[in-house]
Design a protein around this motif. Structure first.
Motif, short mmCIF file in Angstrom:
data_model
loop_
_atom_site.label_atom_id
_atom_site.label_comp_id
_atom_site.label_asym_id
_atom_site.label_seq_id
_atom_site.Cartn_x
_atom_site.Cartn_y
_atom_site.Cartn_z
N ASP A 33 -29.87 74.00 -97.74
CA ASP A 33 -31.20 73.95 -97.12
C ASP A 33 -31.06 73.16 -95.82
O ASP A 33 -31.03 71.93 -95.84
N THR A 34 -30.93 73.86 -94.69
CA THR A 34 -30.69 73.13 -93.44
C THR A 34 -31.94 72.38 -92.98
O THR A 34 -31.83 71.38 -92.28
N ALA A 36 -33.70 70.60 -94.87
CA ALA A 36 -33.59 69.29 -95.51
C ALA A 36 -32.76 68.35 -94.63
O ALA A 36 -33.00 67.13 -94.60
N ARG A 39 -34.95 67.23 -91.85
CA ARG A 39 -35.92 66.30 -92.45
C ARG A 39 -35.27 64.94 -92.74
O ARG A 39 -35.90 63.89 -92.55
N ARG A 96 -40.02 65.45 -98.16
CA ARG A 96 -40.99 66.56 -98.28
C ARG A 96 -42.42 66.11 -97.98
O ARG A 96 -43.36 66.88 -98.18
N VAL A 104 -40.87 66.27 -87.92
CA VAL A 104 -39.53 66.87 -87.92
C VAL A 104 -39.27 67.82 -86.75
O VAL A 104 -38.17 67.82 -86.18
N ARG A 114 -29.01 68.83 -83.09
CA ARG A 114 -28.65 70.17 -83.54
C ARG A 114 -27.12 70.35 -83.55
O ARG A 114 -26.56 70.88 -84.50
N ARG A 135 -33.68 77.99 -89.46
CA ARG A 135 -34.35 78.65 -88.33
C ARG A 135 -33.36 79.36 -87.39
O ARG A 135 -33.73 80.26 -86.66
N ASP A 136 -32.10 78.91 -87.43
CA ASP A 136 -31.11 79.40 -86.45
C ASP A 136 -29.82 79.81 -87.14
O ASP A 136 -28.76 79.81 -86.53
N ARG A 162 -47.96 75.92 -99.50
CA ARG A 162 -47.53 74.53 -99.34
C ARG A 162 -48.58 73.57 -99.89
O ARG A 162 -48.25 72.56 -100.51
N ARG A 192 -38.76 75.86 -78.39
CA ARG A 192 -37.80 74.85 -77.92
C ARG A 192 -36.69 75.52 -77.11
O ARG A 192 -36.41 76.71 -77.29
N1 LIG Z 1 -31.97 75.40 -89.18
C1 LIG Z 1 -33.08 74.70 -89.00
C2 LIG Z 1 -33.83 74.25 -90.11
C3 LIG Z 1 -34.97 73.50 -89.87
N2 LIG Z 1 -35.32 73.17 -88.61
C4 LIG Z 1 -36.44 72.28 -88.32
O1 LIG Z 1 -36.77 71.54 -89.47
C5 LIG Z 1 -38.13 71.74 -89.83
C6 LIG Z 1 -38.25 71.67 -91.33
O2 LIG Z 1 -37.58 72.79 -91.88
P1 LIG Z 1 -37.86 73.26 -93.36
O3 LIG Z 1 -37.05 74.49 -93.59
O4 LIG Z 1 -37.70 72.14 -94.31
O5 LIG Z 1 -39.38 73.61 -93.28
P2 LIG Z 1 -40.31 74.24 -94.39
O6 LIG Z 1 -40.53 75.62 -93.92
O7 LIG Z 1 -39.55 74.21 -95.68
O8 LIG Z 1 -41.50 73.40 -94.39
C7 LIG Z 1 -38.53 73.04 -89.17
O9 LIG Z 1 -39.92 73.14 -88.90
C8 LIG Z 1 -37.70 73.02 -87.90
O10 LIG Z 1 -38.33 72.24 -86.90
C9 LIG Z 1 -34.57 73.65 -87.54
O11 LIG Z 1 -34.92 73.40 -86.39
N3 LIG Z 1 -33.46 74.39 -87.76
#
Ligand SMILES: Nc1ccn([C@@H]2O[C@H](COP(=O)(O)OP(=O)(O)O)[C@@H](O)[C@H]2O)c(=O)n1
Ligand SMILES: Nc1ncnc2c1ncn2[C@@H]1O[C@H](COP(=O)(O)OP(=O)(O)O)[C@@H](O)[C@H]1O
Length: 230
Positions: A33-34, A36, A39, A96, A104, A114, A135-136, A162, A192
């Motif tokens: 879980d990236t 996390a 976070r 969380r 975050v 990053r 996300r990436d 959520r 971004r």
């Molecule tokens: N690979 C990733 C994962 C998360 N993130 C950032 O971390 C935040 C938290 O990711 P998350 O996956 O825990 O978010 P949730 O969708 O689970 O709430 C995201 O809103 C992004 O700003 C990111 O930039 N790149």
């Protein structure tokens, strides 16, 4: 059977980690879980006073302290779920909270943050057999991943999911506050400069607004079966 990399990206709170975890458990892959990790860096910033009063980040201080931030995952023996550790301490629940959710995305805009996390993520996936969500992942971390999924659902539905999750955990947060957070993070994540959230051209799109957890799990398993049998 050959081992592959599965990259699951998409908008906040749409069910990425739920389906990624389920698939990893079913097929015996590692799950990462990236989100996390971003976070955990954010929690570190909160605990080490790296936020100014106006919410901006003390970037130079964070840059020098990045080498002191060690994030790892361990499986909980009872639940078989991964637990996030920051410098050896279990932070799974603390990362969380709404406080971390609201801070975050600005932390995740920082190029040096990053770079450090992407390096670790690439190392974690070097032997394949991994499901990674974020996300990436399909665009930057593993652009050659054999299976890429991009998940979305309406913002209201994501915020409702959520909200229900936080309420079940006993955390106080209003639906409006969560909806605002979800929309704000989507906005920052998509706009971004470094690695913005976007669907990789070769990712399969899944809108799970009207799908149950069981249905999306089965859908993902079918995508996996197809990908490993080519
Ligand atoms: N690979 C990733 C994962 C998360 N993130 C950032 O971390 C935040 C938290 O990711 P998350 O996956 O825990 O978010 P949730 O969708 O689970 O709430 C995201 O809103 C992004 O700003 C990111 O930039 N790149
Ligand atoms: N298809 C679905 N229908 C209803 N709730 C879901 C569905 N998928 C996930 N959830 C719930 O929505 C919340 C957010 O899911 P999560 O997997 O944490 O999303 P993400 O990793 O994309 O942020 C969790 O409480 C999860 O149990």
């Amino acid at each position: 059977m050959k081992k592959i990399i599965i990259a699951i990206d998409g908008f906040s709170s749409c069910g990425k980690s739920t389906m990624a975890k389920d698939l990893a458990r079913e097929v015996g892959y590692i799950y990462i879980d990236t989100g996390a990790m971003y976070r955990a860096v954010t929690l570190y910033c909160i605990e080490h006073n790296l936020f100014n009063a106006d919410g901006t980040i003390r970037e130079e201080e964070l840059k020098t302290q990045m080498q002191d931030i060690h994030i790892s995952f361990r499986l909980d023996a009872e639940t078989q779920r991964p637990v996030t550790y920051l410098n050896g301490v279990d932070v799974e629940n603390r990362i969380r909270t709404m406080e971390v959710s609201s801070r975050v995305s600005p932390v995740a805009t920082l190029g040096f943050v990053r770079e450090a996390l992407v390096r670790q993520q690439q190392e974690m996936g070097k032997d394949k057999g991994i499901v990674m969500d974020g996300r990436d992942i399909g665009t930057v971390v593993f652009p050659d991943a054999e299976l890429k999924i991009f998940v979305t659902a309406s913002a209201e539905i994501r915020a409702r999911r959520r909200y229900d999750e936080l309420k079940a955990k006993g955390e106080e947060a209003s639906f409006e506050e969560i909806l605002h957070n979800v929309e704000e993070r989507d906005r920052i994540d998509q706009n971004r400069e470094v690695s913005p959230l976007r669907k990789a051209d070769d990712a399969v799109l899944l809108d799970n607004s009207n799908m149950t957890i069981a249905e999306q799990k089965e859908w993902l398993k079918r995508q996996f079966d197809k990908a490993v049998h080519v």
